[in-house]
Scaffold this active site. Structure first.
Site, PDB file in Angstrom:
ATOM      1  N   ASP A 168      81.131 -86.830 -10.981  1.00 36.49           N
ATOM      2  CA  ASP A 168      80.665 -87.056  -9.617  1.00 36.49           C
ATOM      3  C   ASP A 168      80.309 -88.540  -9.525  1.00 36.49           C
ATOM      4  O   ASP A 168      80.034 -89.191 -10.522  1.00 36.49           O
ATOM      5  CB  ASP A 168      79.455 -86.151  -9.350  1.00 36.49           C
ATOM      6  CG  ASP A 168      79.083 -86.148  -7.878  1.00 36.49           C
ATOM      7  OD1 ASP A 168      79.825 -86.738  -7.074  1.00 36.49           O
ATOM      8  OD2 ASP A 168      78.042 -85.558  -7.539  1.00 36.49           O
ATOM      9  N   CYS A 188      68.146 -62.434 -23.933  1.00 37.85           N
ATOM     10  CA  CYS A 188      67.262 -61.358 -23.467  1.00 37.85           C
ATOM     11  C   CYS A 188      67.194 -60.189 -24.440  1.00 37.85           C
ATOM     12  O   CYS A 188      66.192 -59.478 -24.477  1.00 37.85           O
ATOM     13  CB  CYS A 188      67.704 -60.877 -22.089  1.00 37.85           C
ATOM     14  SG  CYS A 188      67.505 -62.151 -20.843  1.00 37.85           S
TER      15      CYS A 188
HETATM   16 ZN   LIG Z   1      69.579 -62.707 -20.144  1.00 37.79          ZN
END
Ligand SMILES: [Zn+2]
Length: 549
Positions: free
Chosen positions: A87, A273
């Site tokens: 950019d 997670c």
């Molecule tokens: Zn996750």
């Protein structure tokens, strides 16, 4: 070079190749700031499947690491063999308010850094700019795009909220052979969740941009809108949001963001997670990684949905997570004519009617238009065999009571598929109809010659040469040059770049006749829409099933 592989709605699966590096689209350009490498690009590629990053020439130029990056080049510095898009610094100049770099400086600098796709210094249009200012910025942006000297560059579309200016910008840049068309100035819509206005701008651009180049929603970085924007025809997203949200303690999901401190169980099965406790996700290093997993997962979910022809169902489920997505989708579906033009005529999965906006689906719009064109007010019963009537769940179709024999059924299906009168021409009374063991209509022969096969999956007729020859007047025509005739006669496909002319109204997966010098030489399946066949220089336009002997 951009090649289309598949469609659903205006959504497209494609392959973009730049400097011999190929990436799949839709794709996410992950924003990388060399001053704050929250996840090293090498790890992004290895553990997240990222193959496209975007970094900012202006930030690099003002970075302490500038000298090192200039010396090593971007790919070496980031240790990233994928595609690197740069950019210019437009947004930084907009947010910091004064001109600190010129167009020539940023372009020269991007070349020096060894970026794969360069971006000129476009002028960012804000929603509060009046039309005069917006027009000035648009014209100045086009002038700056024309100053690009390198082969692979992006050509930003400005114009703010003025749709007529967006159209003007598209018309101007479409003459330039850009690698990517970024739609600029949309960050304020993203910040305000004004997705309807965002979709309006995108559709205006899609209506006026060439189809053979990927379109990038510059600054669209939340996964909750990725499927909506894909359905509207966007091929590339970019995101700095994975890190920005993490810095603010926000946990990103495909249906919205949550405060990490409020999480009591983690609604995600990414590697972060599954190996950490909710409390640990408050730490930046874990949160930023979960966020990037969430973004990349949505990109993969979208690709798979297109592959299965389930993109609408996906967008609809996302629309249930925020009213502004719902309203944007509702507005988008007003553009049925445009969507139906590129949407495949038959699909790999059943249409799931789930209430609300389902009646507005382009598949239903096209099917009912075909029924009306045959002069029926109610849907004739034989169409129960054909997509989407037969291959749907939850949609209550108003069928007529009239009964048909096998010949009548087949003729009606052929009329629906090829136009009124085609059935009688294709299927004379003397045909031999072969059924499967469970009485499904299967093949139709005339004097031992196979005319067509009724597809088990969607009820459409797959023509063979004898059938195609009988209804060549009704077939969608794709004209190809004499010099390739010998290949088509051997059953080779027709490439988009060789299509000389084609009929209007060809949708992907329609039957198409390949004509050379006004003579039918082969029959097959269109893989592109009419406009795409004329616009693309890469990929297959018609997959040949059989040459005319
Ligand atoms: Zn996750």
């Amino acid at each position: 070079m951009f090649e289309l592989k598949d469609h659903d709605g205006l959504g497209r699966l494609g392959v973009l190749t730049v400097n011999e590096k190929s990436i799949k689209t839709p794709n996410l350009a992950v924003v990388v700031n060399p001053n704050e490498l929250s996840i090293p690009p090498k790890e992004m590629m290895k553990d997240f499947g990222v193959d496209l990053i975007i970094t900012n020439a202006y930030i690099i130029k003002n970075s302490k690491k500038a000298e090192k990056i200039e010396r090593k080049g971007l790919h070496d510095f980031f240790n990233f063999p994928g595609l690197i898009y740069t950019d210019s610094g437009t947004y930084q100049m907009y947010s910091q308010g004064n001109a600190l770099i010129t167009n020539k400086e940023t372009l020269d600098y991007q070349e020096k850094l060894g970026s794969d796709i360069h971006t000129p210094l476009d002028l960012f249009t804000t929603p509060s700019d009046n039309k005069k200012i917006a027009r000035f910025k648009l014209e100045e942006t086009v002038k700056r795009i024309k100053e690009v000297k390198t082969k692979n560059y992006s050509a930003p579309i400005q114009g703010g909220s003025y749709l007529e200016l967006r159209k003007e910008a598209c018309k101007k840049v479409s003459k330039l052979p850009a690698t990517v068309y970024p739609i600029g100035g949309i960050v304020p819509y993203m910040i305000n969740y004004n997705f309807k206005q965002l979709v309006k701008v995108i559709i205006e651009c899609k209506n006026h941009l060439p189809l053979n180049t990927p379109v990038h929603a510059f600054g669209a970085g939340h996964p909750m809108v990725f499927s909506l924007l894909t359905y509207a025809g966007i091929d590339l997203f970019d995101s700095a949001s994975y890190a920005l949200y993490a810095r603010n303690g926000k946990y990103v999901t495909e249906t919205g963001t949550k405060k990490a401190e409020h999480l009591t169980s983690l609604p995600c099965t990414c590697p972060v997670c599954t190996s950490h406790k909710p409390r640990e996700l408050r730490k930046f290093k874990y949160l930023v990684r979960h966020n990037l997993h969430a973004l990349m997962r949505e990109v993969r979910v979208i690709r798979q949905a297109i592959q299965e022809d389930k993109l609408f169902e996906l967008v609809y489920s996302r629309a249930m997570s925020h009213p502004n997505i719902y309203y944007a989708l509702r507005w988008l579906l007003k553009n049925k004519e445009l969507i139906a033009r590129h949407d495949p005529v038959r699909k790999r999965s059943a249409l799931f009617w789930t209430g609300g906006l389902s009646d507005e689906r382009p598949e239903i719009y096209y099917a009912m238009k075909q029924v009306k064109s045959l002069g029926f007010r109610k849907v004739p019963r034989p169409l129960k065999l054909v997509y989407p009537f037969g291959q749907s769940l939850g949609w209550s179709v108003n069928y007529s009571k009239k009964k048909y024999d096998d010949l009548g059924k087949l003729r009606l299906i052929a009329d629906y598929q090829f136009g009124k009168g085609a059935g009688k021409k294709l299927i004379p009374k003397s045909v031999r109809i072969i059924k499967t063991r469970n009485q499904r209509l299967h093949q139709v022969y005339l004097d031992d010659e196979l005319l067509f096969v009724v597809r088990a999956r969607d009820g459409y007729c797959s023509l063979h040469s004898a059938g195609a020859e009988r209804i060549k007047k009704y077939l969608k025509k794709v004209e190809a040059p004499e010099e390739f005739k010998k290949f088509y006669l051997k059953g080779r496909d027709v490439f988009a770049k060789h299509v000389v002319k084609c009929d209007d109204g060809i949708k992907p997966r329609m039957e198409a006749g390949v004509f050379v010098d006004k003579k039918l030489v082969a029959v097959g399946e269109a893989l592109l829409s009419s406009q795409e066949m004329m616009g693309f220089n890469w990929g297959t336009a018609v997959k040949i099933r059989e040459a005319i002997s």
